[in-house]
Design a protein around this motif. Structure first.
Motif, PDB file in Angstrom:
ATOM      1  N   CYS A 113       5.050   5.959   3.090  1.00 41.95           N
ATOM      2  CA  CYS A 113       4.231   5.212   2.139  1.00 41.95           C
ATOM      3  C   CYS A 113       3.150   6.059   1.486  1.00 41.95           C
ATOM      4  O   CYS A 113       2.530   6.917   2.140  1.00 41.95           O
ATOM      5  N   GLY A 116      -1.111   2.113  -2.013  1.00 41.93           N
ATOM      6  CA  GLY A 116      -0.648   1.042  -2.880  1.00 41.93           C
ATOM      7  C   GLY A 116       0.764   0.579  -2.608  1.00 41.93           C
ATOM      8  O   GLY A 116       1.206  -0.429  -3.177  1.00 41.93           O
ATOM      9  N   ASP A 117       1.502   1.292  -1.756  1.00 41.74           N
ATOM     10  CA  ASP A 117       2.819   0.816  -1.355  1.00 41.74           C
ATOM     11  C   ASP A 117       2.666  -0.365  -0.400  1.00 41.74           C
ATOM     12  O   ASP A 117       1.555  -0.705   0.038  1.00 41.74           O
ATOM     13  N   GLU A 118       3.788  -0.985  -0.041  1.00 43.67           N
ATOM     14  CA  GLU A 118       3.748  -2.238   0.712  1.00 43.67           C
ATOM     15  C   GLU A 118       4.672  -2.184   1.924  1.00 43.67           C
ATOM     16  O   GLU A 118       5.724  -1.543   1.893  1.00 43.67           O
ATOM     17  N   THR A 161       8.985  -6.245  -3.477  1.00 44.58           N
ATOM     18  CA  THR A 161       8.659  -5.814  -4.834  1.00 44.58           C
ATOM     19  C   THR A 161       9.069  -4.347  -4.983  1.00 44.58           C
ATOM     20  O   THR A 161       9.468  -3.702  -4.006  1.00 44.58           O
ATOM     21  N   ARG A 163       7.231  -1.904  -4.974  1.00 43.48           N
ATOM     22  CA  ARG A 163       6.363  -1.052  -4.146  1.00 43.48           C
ATOM     23  C   ARG A 163       6.639  -1.201  -2.651  1.00 43.48           C
ATOM     24  O   ARG A 163       6.019  -0.509  -1.839  1.00 43.48           O
ATOM     25  N   THR A 164       7.529  -2.095  -2.272  1.00 44.80           N
ATOM     26  CA  THR A 164       7.804  -2.308  -0.854  1.00 44.80           C
ATOM     27  C   THR A 164       8.605  -1.137  -0.292  1.00 44.80           C
ATOM     28  O   THR A 164       9.592  -0.701  -0.889  1.00 44.80           O
ATOM     29  N   ARG A 165       8.176  -0.637   0.858  1.00 40.94           N
ATOM     30  CA  ARG A 165       8.820   0.526   1.460  1.00 40.94           C
ATOM     31  C   ARG A 165       9.473   0.238   2.807  1.00 40.94           C
ATOM     32  O   ARG A 165      10.403   0.948   3.208  1.00 40.94           O
TER      33      ARG A 165
END
Length: 391
Positions: A113, A116-118, A161, A163-165
């Motif tokens: 990550c 700002g990632d999720e 989303t 940004r989801t990791r």
């Protein structure tokens, strides 16, 4: 002026609950029942302690830097043990040893990550996972559990989303105690693979799972290395909490990235704890089976003895490994009740507000009961005191 990461992160519930104890005294008739943290309170078996002591006295290497990813003999021993346990081949080069399982999670997140990632976390969550994400500027996507305190794949998919990791699961669960069915883990693996995410599975309490045989089949999948990161801890199995020995199982390519983090933070895991863990794998299988049987007996004591609490309106939401998760019947918040129980009946349990997002109504109704370091008589006494408590 911006806040430092630690200033923007809540205080650990374990640290906070210890502060509640300052200045309090408890009578001989009603001694403290500390059900806030589940950790072995006794020393490791004598043979393990002797192996560690002999190494300190006679092995120069026990005082020196070691490999960043852990000692070769421990990595090989854990790989062999996992291969047997999960009925699938795991290689030593797919194992890294860490300074506790919390560091295993931290290294994993740091390798996956950016700010700002999720990451998706089921709630109630393990608070240290949430704390680390906060301190890294990673956004937590809370996933409220469904029936049986189990996360639901469809609800998780709705959170994803660009940004989801990753999705992080803990089984047997902390704080709820529930054991995730193999089919559920398969479904989450498929979800993660479909969206190009990493599935993090923390099995710190795997040695106290009530099921026999492999608890899931993820390592039997030929493509597990592209999606799965597995976390483990030696702390509970061999009573090595103070020595901080955890582990990661992942592809060699993923471990290459994690090695940068581990080298920067601790350089290498401590030698003496690794020596103890290696000796434990080789010599303590029968002893550990006895420890597991004792924990399962304490779980049974909770389930069998819960009737008087149920009659007062309490609900047993989950139970297994080191934890039970309960709902209380009172109008006040669990945070308020927790401190009242401590002073009035000498019972310390962590409120559900410490395991859920701020303002989540379910947290105000719930408690985690860390029962692993109280025996059957202590569990009976806990139920007696809670049954008499009027809120």
């Amino acid at each position: 002026m911006s806040q430092a990461r630690t200033e923007a992160t809540f205080v650990s519930p374990i640290v906070e609950s210890r502060r509640w104890l300052k200045g309090l005294t408890f009578s001989d008739d009603q001694p403290l029942l500390n059900l806030s943290q589940a950790a072995p309170a006794e020393a490791p078996p004598e043979g393990l302690r002797r192996a560690m002591a002999e190494a300190v006295l006679h092995e120069t290497s026990s005082h020196l830097y070691g490999p960043v990813l852990g000692n070769d003999d421990l990595r090989a021993a854990l790989a062999a043990q996992m291969s047997t346990h999960y009925e699938a081949p795991v290689k030593a080069e797919e194992i890294a040893i860490t300074s506790g399982c919390n560091q295993a999670f931290a290294a994993t997140i740091s390798s996956l990550c950016g700010e700002g990632d999720e990451v998706i976390l089921p709630t109630p969550w393990y608070f240290n996972h949430k704390m680390w994400l906060d301190m890294q500027g990673v956004t937590t996507l809370p996933l409220p559990v469904g029936d049986g305190m189990l996360p639901e794949v469809a609800r998780a998919e709705a959170l994803i989303t660009p940004r989801t990791r990753a999705i992080a699961l803990v089984t047997p669960n902390n704080p709820c105690g529930v054991e995730y069915p193999a089919a559920l883990l398969d479904a989450f693996f498929d979800l993660a693979k479909r969206h190009g995410l990493t599935l993090i599975v923390d099995e710190t309490y795997r040695d106290f799972d009530s099921r026999t045989g492999a608890p899931h089949h993820l390592f039997q999948r030929s493509d597990w290395r592209e999606t799965l990161v597995h976390l483990y801890s030696f702390s509970k199995a061999y009573r090595l909490t103070g020595h901080r020995v955890g582990a990661i199982c992942a592809s060699a390519a993923r471990l290459y990235e994690m090695e940068k983090f581990l080298d920067t933070v601790t350089i290498c895991p401590a030698q003496v704890g690794q020596i103890g863990a290696t000796w434990g794998i080789a010599n303590l299988a029968d002893w550990l089976a006895g420890e597991r049987a004792e924990i399962l007996d304490r779980r049974a004591a909770i389930e069998e003895g819960f009737g008087p609490l149920a009659a007062k309106g309490w609900k047993l939401l989950g139970c297994g490994a080191y934890f039970a998760y309960v709902e209380h019947p009172f109008a006040a918040s669990s945070m308020e009740i927790a401190q009242k129980m401590l002073t009035e009946i000498g019972v310390l349990m962590l409120p559900g507000t410490m395991f859920t997002p701020e303002g989540a109504p379910e947290g105000a109704r719930q408690f985690r009961v860390a029962f692993a370091n109280v025996d059957r008589s202590g569990i009976t006494e806990m139920i007696r005191r809670l049954s008499a408590f009027e809120g």
